[in-house]
Design an enzyme around this catalytic site. Structure first.
Site, mmCIF file in Angstrom:
data_model
loop_
_atom_site.group_PDB
_atom_site.id
_atom_site.type_symbol
_atom_site.label_atom_id
_atom_site.label_comp_id
_atom_site.label_asym_id
_atom_site.label_seq_id
_atom_site.Cartn_x
_atom_site.Cartn_y
_atom_site.Cartn_z
ATOM 1 C CE1 TYR A 45 -3.398 -2.572 0.301
ATOM 2 C CE2 TYR A 45 -3.925 -1.730 2.306
ATOM 3 C CZ TYR A 45 -4.301 -2.630 1.463
ATOM 4 O OH TYR A 45 -5.372 -3.409 1.468
ATOM 5 C CB CYS A 76 -1.303 -2.241 6.895
ATOM 6 S SG CYS A 76 -0.913 -0.934 5.722
ATOM 7 C CG ASN A 77 3.080 1.157 10.708
ATOM 8 O OD1 ASN A 77 3.255 1.885 11.624
ATOM 9 N ND2 ASN A 77 3.388 -0.074 10.294
ATOM 10 C CB CYS A 189 6.479 -0.743 7.128
ATOM 11 S SG CYS A 189 5.827 -2.111 5.858
#
Length: 277
Positions: A45, A76-77, A189
């Site tokens: 992403y 997910c950061n 991440c």
């Protein structure tokens, strides 16, 4: 239908990175059933625009909600930064946990006053991250240096944890942070904890006398445990292991292989029936 207490908790990531969070959740909450969803057909992403990240995060949250999860971890950061507000609006009754780079623990850990943040371009550019960075920098006087790491999550997705190409990327991203005086590195991440040993090695080769590496996976697991307890949703202990289900928009066999290789778990992963646009 399982009762709410016995329903699984859902964990989702753009790909394999969230397995680093699942590892901590499994260790802390071994009696909880879990559903892991990897959006591998759309990973990573980090280089996508905000609209694309939001659309994919909503799609994966909707999928897990349809599985009857009692809580959701956005592991997910980039997805947390770009979509957690919308997900909480969309599912107001569902406990939702996001992940953020561990700037606060890093500020407490550093001795040099300089902290390097390894993350995706999208995470480092997000308003959520910039606000957090400004707040902690002002309160602590610590200097944060953001280091975008294009391509690094892809190497984890491909299973190339120790390939020459991966090591070259790690050195390229770590060396300038050590040269700038960083003695603490934040893994911003969820893919990067699988490269922690390589990152530490590159830091030593770059001249770091001592180094702290901050992985927020344990803090995420603790927050999930707190929320489940607050909502009366903790599953009671059982003599049999709690089940883990795994789904992916990519290759089911690849996800199963990654879970065996990275977590030593044997799970029959299944494919989510959708294709990238």
């Amino acid at each position: 239908m399982p009762t709410a207490v016995h329903a699984p908790a859902g964990i989702f990531d753009s790909g394999l990175g969230g397995l680093s969070v699942l590892r901590h959740v499994r260790r802390l909450l071994p009696h909880e059933a879990l559903v892991y969803a990897a959006d591998s057909a759309f990973a990573p992403y980090g280089g996508k625009d905000e609209a694309a990240v939001l659309a994919r995060t909503v799609a994966m949250a909707d999928f897990l909600a349809a599985q009857g999860v009692k809580a959701l971890v956005i592991a997910c950061n980039t997805a947390t930064a770009g979509a957690i507000v919308e997900i909480r609006k969309r599912y107001p009754a569902l406990p939702v946990v996001g992940v953020e780079p561990g700037l606060k623990p890093a500020a407490l850990q550093t001795r040099s006053g300089t902290v390097g943040v390894l993350a995706t371009e999208r995470t480092l550019a997000s308003q959520r991250f910039l606000a957090l960075e400004a707040q902690i920098a002002e309160a602590s006087g610590v200097r944060f240096i953001g280091q975008p790491c294009p391509g690094l999550a892809d190497q984890v997705e491909k299973g190339e944890l120790r390939s020459p190409a991966t090591m070259a990327l790690v050195r390229r991203f770590v060396e300038p942070l050590i040269a700038a005086g960083a003695d603490t590195l934040v893994l911003g991440c969820t893919h990067y904890p699988f490269l922690a040993a390589q990152i530490e090695s590159a830091a030593r080769q770059s001249g770091a006398a001592s180094l702290a590496v901050i992985d927020t996976g344990e803090a995420v697991a603790q927050q999930l445990a707190r929320l489940l307890a607050e909502h009366g949703l903790l599953r009671p202990p059982s003599e049999t292991p709690a089940p883990i289900a795994a789904w992916t928009t990519g290759s089911a066999s690849s996800l199963g292989t990654a879970m065996r290789r990275l977590l030593h778990l044997t799970v029959a992963a299944k494919r989510i029936a959708e294709r990238p646009d």
